[in-house]
Design an enzyme around this catalytic site. Structure first.
Site, PDB file in Angstrom:
ATOM      1  CG  ASP A 277      -1.980  -1.060   1.154  1.00  0.00           C
ATOM      2  OD1 ASP A 277      -1.950  -1.874   0.224  1.00  0.00           O
ATOM      3  OD2 ASP A 277      -2.847  -1.084   2.045  1.00  0.00           O
TER       4      ASP A 277
ATOM      5  CD  GLU B 141      -1.053  -5.502   8.941  1.00  0.00           C
ATOM      6  OE1 GLU B 141      -1.170  -4.880  10.019  1.00  0.00           O
ATOM      7  OE2 GLU B 141      -1.561  -5.110   7.881  1.00  0.00           O
TER       8      GLU B 141
HETATM    9  C1  2M8 Z   1      -3.518  -3.797   3.781  1.00  0.00           C
HETATM   10  O1  2M8 Z   1      -4.364  -2.978   2.997  1.00  0.00           O
HETATM   11  C2  2M8 Z   1      -5.620  -2.430   3.402  1.00  0.00           C
HETATM   12  C3  2M8 Z   1      -6.282  -1.881   2.162  1.00  0.00           C
HETATM   13  O2  2M8 Z   1      -6.468  -2.905   1.241  1.00  0.00           O
HETATM   14  C4  2M8 Z   1      -5.522  -1.317   4.427  1.00  0.00           C
HETATM   15  O3  2M8 Z   1      -4.420  -0.902   4.804  1.00  0.00           O
HETATM   16  O4  2M8 Z   1      -6.575  -0.854   4.860  1.00  0.00           O
HETATM   17  C5  2M8 Z   1      -2.413  -4.331   2.845  1.00  0.00           C
HETATM   18  O5  2M8 Z   1      -1.332  -4.861   3.575  1.00  0.00           O
HETATM   19  C6  2M8 Z   1      -2.986  -5.380   1.900  1.00  0.00           C
HETATM   20  O6  2M8 Z   1      -1.974  -5.971   1.132  1.00  0.00           O
HETATM   21  C7  2M8 Z   1      -3.770  -6.451   2.663  1.00  0.00           C
HETATM   22  O7  2M8 Z   1      -4.396  -7.312   1.754  1.00  0.00           O
HETATM   23  C8  2M8 Z   1      -4.814  -5.827   3.586  1.00  0.00           C
HETATM   24  C9  2M8 Z   1      -5.497  -6.857   4.483  1.00  0.00           C
HETATM   25  O8  2M8 Z   1      -4.553  -7.656   5.128  1.00  0.00           O
HETATM   26  O9  2M8 Z   1      -4.205  -4.847   4.431  1.00  0.00           O
END
Ligand code: 2M8
Length: 436
Positions: free
Chosen positions: A170, A402
């Site tokens: 992101d 994470e």
């Molecule tokens: C993170 O992304 C989301 C948006 O999609 C966020 O920050 O709100 C990223 O690390 C993404 O790669 C991942 O799929 C998601 C959920 O784990 O979190």
């Protein structure tokens, strides 16, 4: 079974939503179903609960749009612990969006094809699993068709992403170059992520302005692919995303060959594959850097930065042996010093590197998992083992976070895990690595 594997299973079971038939990446921070998370999670389930693995993927595919598109978040429930939610994204603006599920109007790396192959490899009941795959595989094929027909305006065999959230990485420093070409308004909104996780580990408010602005443009045009290709300030050919597509193409070819009556699809996949592989190697490899880089299609220039996405093509068998050797040298020289765990998500020598901030430096288990297999496939067994041992070690020391600090000294007190805890794909892919 190792204690750590039991703990991983517990994380996955706690994040599973029986009613909806899907998993959340992590409580509070990510309360819905995410596309590429689902794929990695299904691999973990396949080791001990095949039914959940199958349902996870079936639910994701059930949210496919009538044009083959699969969204990046499926909002199965009303939940205001996440921003931006369903009301902001308004997927219903697109005429072919799912009528059954609310979702975003953007996607994520196409991992589902190779995930099906992984599930098949893990399965102890191949006859059953191939029947399951037969029931879902055409949807994955249709998704690849969507990409080639709608996301490749110059017919190169390389598909674009129109949003940093589509990349999965992101707030990578790579996107800073694109933010410098934009000047979005200062939006008023309430962030929810920073109520769950320390702000120093998340993107800035100004970055979110950029993220929201791109979506506003897409919404103004009802998420039309043509309009997005014409107008989005973010239009990038991402080596991670395209490597996932190519890896998944390969898996679909193998799986279709196990199922009768699909020769036309196999022929089409082979055509896509040939073109994609060639362009990928011609356009995205940077000889000077010694690895693959992103290409900014909007501003017509390569984004010449090293990140963990630069090495993902190893997982898809893309580089020649010579190029793979160059990449391994870069990994060892720049990411693999004796004080570092492998593998930081961004070039540790860059001034943009930040070892605590999300995709600007920390280690991510999913990228390590790809690196582990990629290096192994090219015969780099020792460094592949090191990636695996490092991954196990950082989880053992800190928990199922994470993301993790790459600096070894930070792990002494077990506080080098960042972002959400009890994170699903960290658990799922650890299960896979422990079994390989
Ligand atoms: C993170 O992304 C989301 C948006 O999609 C966020 O920050 O709100 C990223 O690390 C993404 O790669 C991942 O799929 C998601 C959920 O784990 O979190």
């Amino acid at each position: 079974m190792k204690e750590l594997e039991k703990q991983a299973i517990e994380v996955l079971n706690n994040n599973w939503k029986e009613d909806g038939g899907f998993s959340i990446p992590c409580a509070n921070l990510y309360p819905f179903q995410w596309k590429w998370d689902s794929g990695f999670i299904a691999i973990g389930f396949a080791y001990y609960d095949m039914q959940k693995a199958e349902r996870e993927i079936a639910t994701l595919l059930d949210a496919q749009w009538d044009n083959g598109f699969i969204p990046h978040i499926i909002f199965h429930t009303e939940n205001d612990s996440y921003f931006p939610g369903a009301n902001f994204h308004q997927s219903n603006l697109h005429p072919l969006a799912s009528k059954k599920y609310k979702s975003t109007g953007m996607t994520q790396p196409p991992v589902t094809g190779f995930v099906l192959e992984e599930i098949y490899k893990i399965s102890k009941n191949k006859a059953h699993t191939i029947k399951y795959i037969e029931s879902v595989i055409d949807k994955v094929y249709f998704n690849h068709q969507y990409f080639y027909e709608n996301r490749d305006p110059q017919d190169e065999g390389l598909v674009y992403i129109y949003h940093n959230w589509e990349s999965g990485t992101d707030n990578s420093p790579i996107w800073d170059d694109i933010w410098a070409t934009m000047n979005p308004p200062e939006y008023t909104f309430e962030r929810r992520d920073t109520t769950h996780v320390d702000a120093s580990e998340r993107p800035s408010k100004r970055e979110y302005d950029h993220y929201l602005h791109i979506i506003e443009i897409a919404k103004e045009h009802n998420y039309s692919d043509e309009k997005i290709a014409e107008l989005s300030p973010f239009l990038v050919q991402d080596p991670l995303f395209n490597a996932m597509l190519i890896k998944s193409n390969e898996s679909l070819i193998k799986l279709y060959n196990l199922i009768e009556g699909n020769s036309d699809k196999v022929e089409q996949l082979k055509k896509w594959q040939e073109k994609s592989k060639k362009s990928f190697n011609d356009k995205l490899f940077d000889e000077e850097i010694g690895a693959y880089v992103h290409y900014d299609l909007r501003n017509e220039k390569p984004l010449r930065y090293l990140s963990s996405s630069s090495f993902a093509p190893l997982f898809a068998g893309l580089p020649s042996k010579e190029r793979a050797a160059k990449m391994v040298k870069v990994i060892l020289d720049k990411f693999g010093g004796e004080n570092q765990y492998l593998c930081a998500s961004f070039d540790p020598e860059s001034e943009r590197f930040n070892p605590k901030k999300y995709w600007r430096g920390p280690i991510w288990v999913n990228l390590n998992w790809m690196l582990f297999y990629g290096l192994k496939d090219y015969g780099y067994n020792a460094i592949s083992e090191r990636v695996k041992e490092d991954t196990i070690s950082i989880i053992e020391k800190n928990g199922f976070y994470e993301y993790f600090d790459s600096r070894k000294e930070m792990h002494k007190e077990g506080k080098a895990g960042y972002g959400g805890n009890h994170f699903s794909w960290s658990a799922a892919l650890l299960i896979d690595m422990l079994n390989n």
